[in-house]
Enzyme design. Structure first.
Site, PDB file in Angstrom:
ATOM      1  N   CYS A   1       0.826  -1.203   0.000  1.00 36.93           N
ATOM      2  CA  CYS A   1       0.000   0.000   0.000  1.00 36.93           C
ATOM      3  C   CYS A   1       0.864   1.259   0.000  1.00 36.93           C
ATOM      4  O   CYS A   1       1.596   1.514  -0.939  1.00 36.93           O
ATOM      5  CB  CYS A   1      -0.960  -0.059   1.186  1.00 36.93           C
ATOM      6  SG  CYS A   1      -2.359   1.060   1.071  1.00 36.93           S
ATOM      7  N   HIS A   2       0.828   2.059   1.065  1.00 37.55           N
ATOM      8  CA  HIS A   2       1.650   3.262   1.179  1.00 37.55           C
ATOM      9  C   HIS A   2       3.025   2.963   1.765  1.00 37.55           C
ATOM     10  O   HIS A   2       3.865   3.845   1.857  1.00 37.55           O
ATOM     11  CB  HIS A   2       0.946   4.313   2.051  1.00 37.55           C
ATOM     12  CG  HIS A   2      -0.209   4.987   1.382  1.00 37.55           C
ATOM     13  ND1 HIS A   2      -1.447   4.399   1.269  1.00 37.55           N
ATOM     14  CD2 HIS A   2      -0.310   6.190   0.778  1.00 37.55           C
ATOM     15  CE1 HIS A   2      -2.270   5.212   0.642  1.00 37.55           C
ATOM     16  NE2 HIS A   2      -1.603   6.315   0.331  1.00 37.55           N
ATOM     17  N   GLY A   3       3.271   1.708   2.175  1.00 37.49           N
ATOM     18  CA  GLY A   3       4.559   1.314   2.747  1.00 37.49           C
ATOM     19  C   GLY A   3       5.766   1.701   1.899  1.00 37.49           C
ATOM     20  O   GLY A   3       6.802   2.090   2.445  1.00 37.49           O
TER      21      GLY A   3
END
Length: 188
Positions: free
Chosen positions: A113-115
């Site tokens: 995801c936003h990792g």
């Protein structure tokens, strides 16, 4: 994959307040079920707040401070998403150094995801094929990555996925990469 394919391995999960809860809990369960010891690492002491998108989820007890953690003591790293979590982690130099050290040591890393925002700050995506939450596409391309819109991408031990619907493929590939271990071709 063997149910105990990660027996004897230690996997770090790096997160802070605002992580997408399911993006920590599902990989945590998969890695633990495969036999690994799982350790929640954070720049924050005590507990951290999970999120269900924009609603508060559960709190989770931190096992180790990133300020004292060393990649040498782990066999792999998981970076859950959520918007606030990686945005905060990428401003913490100890978190960025911790992430970068996994690449220097050629150890597998899984980010969802936003990792991957934290991977940009660690300067480890140049020349790699990755995926992420769609809004990170331009950031990742500007950092030198080849961004693709796929459920799960693996590039020399770096596993990336887009969002929670991709968790089954993400978890499966992360466990495979952690079982394989060191990646000689992985570079910083």
């Amino acid at each position: 994959m063997n149910k105990k394919s990660l027996q004897g391995k230690r996997i770090a999960f790096l997160a802070t307040d605002g992580f997408e809860q399911v993006e920590l809990t599902k990989p945590w369960e998969a890695v633990k079920e495969a036999g690994a010891e799982v350790v929640l690492v954070s720049p924050k002491d005590g507990s951290i707040q999970g999120m269900h998108h924009d609603e508060k989820g559960d709190t989770f007890e931190v096992n180790q401070s990133v300020h004292t953690a060393s990649a040498e003591n782990f066999d792999g790293l998981v970076l859950p998403g959520g918007v606030a979590n990686p945005d905060s982690l990428r401003t913490c130099e100890d978190s960025v150094s911790f992430i970068r050290d996994f690449f220097k040591q050629h150890k597998p890393v899984a980010a969802i995801c936003h990792g991957p925002w934290t991977l940009i700050e660690a300067d480890v995506v140049r020349g790699r094929t990755v995926t992420s939450w769609p809004s990170l596409k331009t950031d990742l391309k500007n950092a030198g990555a080849d961004w693709v819109d796929k459920e799960c991408v693996c590039d020399e031990g770096l596993v990336t996925s887009r969002y929670p619907d991709d968790l089954p493929a993400f978890c499966k590939k992360a466990v495979e990469e952690f079982a394989e271990g060191r990646h000689a071709k992985q570079t910083v």
